[in-house]
Design a protein around this motif. Structure first.
Motif, PDB file in Angstrom:
ATOM      1  N   HIS A 101     -23.568 -17.608  37.949  1.00  0.00           N
ATOM      2  CA  HIS A 101     -23.397 -16.963  38.639  1.00  0.00           C
ATOM      3  C   HIS A 101     -24.207 -17.250  40.753  1.00  0.00           C
ATOM      4  CE1 HIS A 101     -25.384 -15.543  35.605  1.00  0.00           C
ATOM      5  NE2 HIS A 101     -26.349 -16.427  35.107  1.00  0.00           N
ATOM      6  N   LEU A 102     -23.475 -16.135  41.341  1.00  0.00           N
ATOM      7  CA  LEU A 102     -22.695 -16.062  42.619  1.00  0.00           C
ATOM      8  C   LEU A 102     -24.358 -16.413  43.505  1.00  0.00           C
ATOM      9  CD1 LEU A 102     -20.272 -14.000  43.072  1.00  0.00           C
ATOM     10  CD2 LEU A 102     -19.946 -16.210  43.479  1.00  0.00           C
ATOM     11  N   ASP A 103     -24.867 -17.415  43.857  1.00  0.00           N
ATOM     12  CA  ASP A 103     -25.731 -17.424  45.248  1.00  0.00           C
ATOM     13  C   ASP A 103     -25.531 -16.891  46.587  1.00  0.00           C
ATOM     14  OD1 ASP A 103     -27.090 -18.911  43.034  1.00  0.00           O
ATOM     15  OD2 ASP A 103     -25.945 -20.712  43.533  1.00  0.00           O
ATOM     16  N   LEU A 104     -26.101 -16.832  47.491  1.00  0.00           N
ATOM     17  CA  LEU A 104     -26.830 -16.665  48.190  1.00  0.00           C
ATOM     18  C   LEU A 104     -27.170 -17.576  49.319  1.00  0.00           C
ATOM     19  CD1 LEU A 104     -25.846 -14.009  50.500  1.00  0.00           C
ATOM     20  CD2 LEU A 104     -28.122 -12.976  49.818  1.00  0.00           C
ATOM     21  N   TYR A 105     -26.061 -17.503  50.444  1.00  0.00           N
ATOM     22  CA  TYR A 105     -26.951 -18.338  51.922  1.00  0.00           C
ATOM     23  C   TYR A 105     -26.803 -17.697  52.755  1.00  0.00           C
ATOM     24  CZ  TYR A 105     -27.197 -21.981  55.372  1.00  0.00           C
ATOM     25  OH  TYR A 105     -27.557 -22.779  56.263  1.00  0.00           O
ATOM     26  N   ILE A 106     -27.890 -17.310  53.356  1.00  0.00           N
ATOM     27  CA  ILE A 106     -28.012 -15.701  55.533  1.00  0.00           C
ATOM     28  C   ILE A 106     -28.393 -16.971  55.684  1.00  0.00           C
ATOM     29  CG2 ILE A 106     -28.982 -13.799  56.207  1.00  0.00           C
ATOM     30  CD1 ILE A 106     -29.283 -13.165  53.082  1.00  0.00           C
ATOM     31  N   GLY A 107     -27.859 -16.789  56.684  1.00  0.00           N
ATOM     32  CA  GLY A 107     -27.879 -17.997  58.831  1.00  0.00           C
ATOM     33  C   GLY A 107     -27.831 -16.988  59.546  1.00  0.00           C
TER      34      GLY A 107
ATOM     35  N   ASP B 225     -24.468  -9.372  40.253  1.00  0.00           N
ATOM     36  CA  ASP B 225     -24.570  -9.243  39.467  1.00  0.00           C
ATOM     37  C   ASP B 225     -23.898  -9.253  38.045  1.00  0.00           C
ATOM     38  OD1 ASP B 225     -23.457  -6.973  39.672  1.00  0.00           O
ATOM     39  OD2 ASP B 225     -25.341  -5.580  39.270  1.00  0.00           O
ATOM     40  N   GLY B 226     -22.299  -9.600  38.285  1.00  0.00           N
ATOM     41  CA  GLY B 226     -21.106  -9.736  37.337  1.00  0.00           C
ATOM     42  C   GLY B 226     -20.722  -8.691  36.042  1.00  0.00           C
ATOM     43  N   ASP B 227     -21.598  -7.082  37.534  1.00  0.00           N
ATOM     44  CA  ASP B 227     -21.179  -6.447  36.320  1.00  0.00           C
ATOM     45  C   ASP B 227     -19.512  -5.395  36.872  1.00  0.00           C
ATOM     46  OD1 ASP B 227     -21.401  -5.413  39.140  1.00  0.00           O
ATOM     47  OD2 ASP B 227     -22.935  -3.628  38.207  1.00  0.00           O
ATOM     48  N   GLY B 228     -18.969  -6.201  37.499  1.00  0.00           N
ATOM     49  CA  GLY B 228     -17.588  -5.263  37.636  1.00  0.00           C
ATOM     50  C   GLY B 228     -17.163  -5.373  38.563  1.00  0.00           C
ATOM     51  N   TRP B 229     -18.262  -4.417  38.909  1.00  0.00           N
ATOM     52  CA  TRP B 229     -18.603  -3.318  40.548  1.00  0.00           C
ATOM     53  C   TRP B 229     -18.659  -4.551  41.876  1.00  0.00           C
ATOM     54  CZ3 TRP B 229     -15.681   1.082  40.277  1.00  0.00           C
ATOM     55  CH2 TRP B 229     -15.894   1.545  38.998  1.00  0.00           C
TER      56      TRP B 229
ATOM     57  N   THR C   3       4.547 -12.922  38.287  1.00  0.00           N
ATOM     58  CA  THR C   3       5.742 -12.411  39.191  1.00  0.00           C
ATOM     59  C   THR C   3       5.589 -12.706  40.194  1.00  0.00           C
ATOM     60  OG1 THR C   3       5.593 -10.816  37.236  1.00  0.00           O
ATOM     61  CG2 THR C   3       6.391 -10.087  39.800  1.00  0.00           C
ATOM     62  N   LEU C   4       7.035 -12.224  41.487  1.00  0.00           N
ATOM     63  CA  LEU C   4       6.979 -12.974  42.566  1.00  0.00           C
ATOM     64  C   LEU C   4       7.035 -11.249  43.336  1.00  0.00           C
ATOM     65  CD1 LEU C   4       9.848 -15.914  43.476  1.00  0.00           C
ATOM     66  CD2 LEU C   4       6.999 -15.715  43.193  1.00  0.00           C
ATOM     67  N   ASP C   5       6.945 -11.565  44.739  1.00  0.00           N
ATOM     68  CA  ASP C   5       6.616 -10.085  45.257  1.00  0.00           C
ATOM     69  C   ASP C   5       5.857  -8.826  44.820  1.00  0.00           C
ATOM     70  OD1 ASP C   5       8.920 -11.578  47.247  1.00  0.00           O
ATOM     71  OD2 ASP C   5       9.897 -10.607  46.355  1.00  0.00           O
ATOM     72  N   GLY C   6       4.782  -9.152  43.982  1.00  0.00           N
ATOM     73  CA  GLY C   6       3.978  -8.631  43.445  1.00  0.00           C
ATOM     74  C   GLY C   6       2.810  -9.473  43.371  1.00  0.00           C
ATOM     75  N   TYR C   7       1.890  -7.995  42.986  1.00  0.00           N
ATOM     76  CA  TYR C   7       0.021  -8.931  42.554  1.00  0.00           C
ATOM     77  C   TYR C   7      -0.188  -8.871  41.049  1.00  0.00           C
ATOM     78  CZ  TYR C   7      -1.833  -8.174  47.832  1.00  0.00           C
ATOM     79  OH  TYR C   7      -2.196  -8.534  48.627  1.00  0.00           O
ATOM     80  N   THR C   8      -0.401 -10.281  40.996  1.00  0.00           N
ATOM     81  CA  THR C   8      -0.625 -10.401  39.426  1.00  0.00           C
ATOM     82  C   THR C   8      -2.736 -10.870  38.802  1.00  0.00           C
ATOM     83  OG1 THR C   8       1.927 -11.644  39.180  1.00  0.00           O
ATOM     84  CG2 THR C   8      -0.065 -12.046  37.534  1.00  0.00           C
ATOM     85  N   THR C   9      -2.997 -10.815  38.019  1.00  0.00           N
ATOM     86  CA  THR C   9      -4.398 -10.765  37.852  1.00  0.00           C
ATOM     87  C   THR C   9      -4.466 -12.445  36.883  1.00  0.00           C
ATOM     88  OG1 THR C   9      -4.758  -8.842  37.965  1.00  0.00           O
ATOM     89  CG2 THR C   9      -6.428 -10.630  36.554  1.00  0.00           C
ATOM     90  N   LEU C  10      -5.067 -13.446  37.263  1.00  0.00           N
ATOM     91  CA  LEU C  10      -4.915 -14.133  36.416  1.00  0.00           C
ATOM     92  C   LEU C  10      -6.237 -15.097  36.129  1.00  0.00           C
ATOM     93  CD1 LEU C  10      -2.862 -17.418  38.421  1.00  0.00           C
ATOM     94  CD2 LEU C  10      -1.755 -15.712  36.574  1.00  0.00           C
ATOM     95  N   ARG C  11      -6.125 -14.671  34.732  1.00  0.00           N
ATOM     96  CA  ARG C  11      -7.768 -15.335  34.367  1.00  0.00           C
ATOM     97  C   ARG C  11      -8.276 -16.353  33.459  1.00  0.00           C
ATOM     98  NH1 ARG C  11     -11.873 -10.071  31.583  1.00  0.00           N
ATOM     99  NH2 ARG C  11     -13.489 -11.233  31.082  1.00  0.00           N
ATOM    100  N   GLN C  12      -9.488 -16.862  34.185  1.00  0.00           N
ATOM    101  CA  GLN C  12      -9.077 -18.002  33.491  1.00  0.00           C
ATOM    102  C   GLN C  12      -9.741 -18.144  32.168  1.00  0.00           C
ATOM    103  OE1 GLN C  12     -13.421 -19.761  34.699  1.00  0.00           O
ATOM    104  NE2 GLN C  12     -12.615 -22.128  33.760  1.00  0.00           N
TER     105      GLN C  12
ATOM    106  N   LEU D   5      -7.910 -13.857  40.884  1.00  0.00           N
ATOM    107  CA  LEU D   5      -8.869 -14.599  39.865  1.00  0.00           C
ATOM    108  C   LEU D   5      -9.877 -14.234  39.076  1.00  0.00           C
ATOM    109  CD1 LEU D   5      -6.137 -16.378  41.860  1.00  0.00           C
ATOM    110  CD2 LEU D   5      -7.709 -18.311  40.878  1.00  0.00           C
ATOM    111  N   LEU D   6      -9.539 -14.291  38.080  1.00  0.00           N
ATOM    112  CA  LEU D   6     -10.918 -13.883  37.810  1.00  0.00           C
ATOM    113  C   LEU D   6     -11.585 -15.215  36.889  1.00  0.00           C
ATOM    114  CD1 LEU D   6     -10.156 -10.461  36.688  1.00  0.00           C
ATOM    115  CD2 LEU D   6     -11.044 -10.933  38.934  1.00  0.00           C
ATOM    116  N   ASP D   7     -12.847 -15.556  36.088  1.00  0.00           N
ATOM    117  CA  ASP D   7     -13.360 -15.999  35.614  1.00  0.00           C
ATOM    118  C   ASP D   7     -13.719 -15.882  34.426  1.00  0.00           C
ATOM    119  OD1 ASP D   7     -15.367 -14.870  35.616  1.00  0.00           O
ATOM    120  OD2 ASP D   7     -16.715 -15.661  36.783  1.00  0.00           O
ATOM    121  N   SER D   8     -13.955 -16.734  33.663  1.00  0.00           N
ATOM    122  CA  SER D   8     -13.675 -16.428  32.348  1.00  0.00           C
ATOM    123  C   SER D   8     -14.191 -14.833  32.031  1.00  0.00           C
ATOM    124  CB  SER D   8     -14.590 -17.529  30.963  1.00  0.00           C
ATOM    125  OG  SER D   8     -15.678 -17.211  31.704  1.00  0.00           O
ATOM    126  N   ASP D   9     -15.604 -14.903  32.468  1.00  0.00           N
ATOM    127  CA  ASP D   9     -16.195 -13.604  32.546  1.00  0.00           C
ATOM    128  C   ASP D   9     -15.690 -11.654  33.115  1.00  0.00           C
ATOM    129  OD1 ASP D   9     -17.952 -13.982  30.344  1.00  0.00           O
ATOM    130  OD2 ASP D   9     -19.510 -15.176  32.464  1.00  0.00           O
TER     131      ASP D   9
END
Length: 592
Positions: free
Chosen positions: A205-211, A151-155, A565-574, A495-499
């Protein structure tokens, strides 16, 4: 390029002052082992219960899986483990062949990761059981779990598959979850195992496929006989397959069942493994379904809300001999460095695990024998799997979790009460299209013979290399801590989208001064009944040089970065990178 820290060497000595009761010191490892098993020492005391009573119910040896996800947004991966129960609700617990152990419960378990990283770089890994306070009460016979912020609320939320009702738990952002299954409208009412979240129509929005797997109930349980004449588990061909479901996210917390209008009901089988990726390089998410003892499906996205099954023409419905196989686990990645998504899937003992190599246009060739993966897999029945660069040399390796589904005659003769156990395997990518089995070097945990099923992959201790949680049917969960990957340089990306949402389906191209471009994908799906770390982890070998990094976002836009930055985590936002001309997400690079 900046280097956040130097590569860390494996510690050869154990310092008593670093040991803390109940805490696993992740820097204290044995040099000879690639992986060290650390579940109990880090606080994970989960044991799976399958409720077997001697009736050989089809469902009791299929589960279960696990999910690695950061439910509390503190920057490390927490763990969800799926539990079984009595399949026949009319049978008392006393009828189970393997009674509950002291402290064992018939509930799924959520463990919070309380990772401690000190100023000197040493770290301690500790998990705390927070099931009770989470509010999750999974009441079904569990199979798998897939995590995503639907639902895109960040959780990050959690979808649970089962022998029965599919359950969707909404993350409330305060450590608790709410069951929103009925409100969201995602229950298929069928036996589900694999699932994936994806944005198939690129609406954000994230859709869902269930097998869905088989039409099995206690009432319609079939009686089958092994070659020895003893009762045994049936082939899936004894039951009818169930139709999969595709749900479109309306963007208001609810889903619409579009299975028929999207045309994904025009072919189905007993689905186990599900994965979403752009297999033909057109920038739109496709869906691959691994079916058990039936032809597989490759649902190619037609960009208009519909799909077409291209598996047979594309060469991924059956193996090189034209035979249907018992597909269980599946993963997709660019293992050969040519810029497209290749496929690997696990199969039944007597068959081979199969690797399909993509030519860049969505046409595949079965190269199981040529890669040296086929023969090594034939004595095993395999489930969980993933491409992972365990040594961070830039080439994607393979880990395979094994466990039988039919009784092993030798184990039966030895009086084994659960004669399905096997050892797991690790394969090193040689960088020339071939693999070498390195199980003997992988660690003592690979000497254990168990009935492994799910496998969830992620950097659990945040030290820059992939760790693994392996679940065992009717056995304990195993936590495999990687000891050697961070000897090499690495790049970690969120990697985060624009939202601000995790950009599932985004592809990353890492350009180096030497060697092929390294392609990775943001995903949580794949493996078997499990959910993986959504962060991108790229091994760089002994080189600390990156020329540029290009991200192909799910909506079709393309951006690049040059200072990472190498050897660490970086957040890239669209929207924060340098925009480049839109190109395909395959071999051809966009202009800069």
């Amino acid at each position: 390029m900046k280097t956040a820290r130097q590569r860390s060497a494996v510690t050869l000595s154990v310092m008593a002052s670093s040991l803390i009761a109940g805490v696993f010191p992740v820097s204290l490892v044995v040099a000879a082992e690639i992986f060290t098993e650390a579940a109990r020492d880090s606080g994970i005391d989960f044991v799976h219960f399958n409720g077997m009573t001697g009736e050989f119910y089809m469902a009791e040896n299929v589960g279960s899986g696990a999910a690695l996800f950061d439910y509390d947004n503190d920057g490390d991966l927490d763990l969800y483990l799926v539990q079984g129960r009595m399949i026949d609700p009319e049978r008392p617990l006393a009828d189970a062949l393997f009674p509950l152990q002291p402290g064992q419960t018939l509930f799924d378990r959520l463990y919070r990761n309380d990772l401690v990283i000190r100023e000197d770089g040493t770290r301690s890994l500790r998990f705390t059981d927070v099931t009770e306070e989470s509010g999750i009460r999974a009441g079904e016979y569990g199979m798998g779990a897939i995590a995503a912020d639907y639902d895109g609320d960040g959780w990050v939320d959690l979808l649970l598959t089962s022998l029965g009702k599919t359950q969707l738990y909404h993350n409330n952002g305060d450590g608790s979850f709410s069951d929103v299954t009925d409100k969201a409208g995602v229950d298929t009412g069928n036996w589900s195992v694999g699932a994936t979240f994806l944005d198939y129509d690129r609406d954000g929005h994230l859709d869902l496929y269930i097998g869905n797997y088989l039409d099995f109930t206690v009432a319609n349980n079939k009686k089958c006989i092994a070659p020895s004449g003893a009762p045994d588990y049936c082939s899936p061909r004894k039951y009818n397959a169930q139709r999969d479901h595709l749900f479109h996210n309306r963007g208001d917390g609810t889903f619409e069942d579009v299975t028929t209008s999207a045309r994904v009901d025009r072919g189905f089988g007993p689905a186990l493994g599900i994965i979403a990726a752009d297999f033909n390089g057109d920038g739109w998410q496709d869906i691959y379904v691994a079916n058990d003892a039936a032809a597989n499906q490759l649902w190619i996205n037609r960009k208009d809300g519909t799909f077409i099954d291209d598996a047979l023409l594309a060469g991924v419905a059956v193996n090189m001999e034209g035979a249907e196989e018992a597909s269980m686990g599946v993963d997709a990645a660019d293992f050969d460095g040519d810029g497209d998504e290749d496929l690997f899937m696990t199969h039944l003992e007597g068959e081979t695990n199969t690797i399909y190599v993509n030519d860049g246009n969505g046409w595949f060739e079965d190269r199981s024998l040529a890669t040296d993966l086929g023969a090594a897999s034939k004595p095993f029945t395999a489930f969980g799997t993933a491409w992972l660069d365990y040594d961070n040399d830039g080439w994607l390796d393979l880990l395979v979790a094994n466990g039988g589904v039919n009784s092993n005659p030798a184990l039966v003769r030895a009086g084994d009460k659960y004669p399905l156990h096997q050892t797991n395997q690790l394969f090193a990518n040689l960088g020339n299209g071939r693999f070498r089995e390195v199980t003997a070097e992988a660690g003592k945990v690979f000497e254990q013979s168990e009935v492994s099923r799910g496998a969830a992959f992620g950097d659990i201790d945040n030290d820059g290399d992939p760790d693994v949680v392996v679940t065992n049917n009717n056995g304990p969960a195993r936590l495999l801590i990687n000891n050697i990957g961070n000897r090499n340089h690495w790049l970690g990306l969120e990697l985060l989208d624009s939202d601000g949402r995790t950009a599932l389906g985004a592809r990353v191209a890492v350009h180096r001064s030497k060697g092929p471009v390294l392609w990775r994908r943001v995903r949580t799906d794949g493996s078997y009944a499990s959910s993986n770390d959504p962060r991108v982890l790229v091994g760089l070998g002994d080189s600390g040089q990156i020329d540029r990094l290009i991200v192909y976002w799910p909506d079709g836009s393309v951006e690049q970065w040059r200072e990472i930055t190498l050897d660490g985590y970086t957040t890239l936002r669209q929207g924060t990178g340098s925009r480049v001309e839109q190109g395909t997400a395959g071999k051809t690079e966009p202009g800069t």
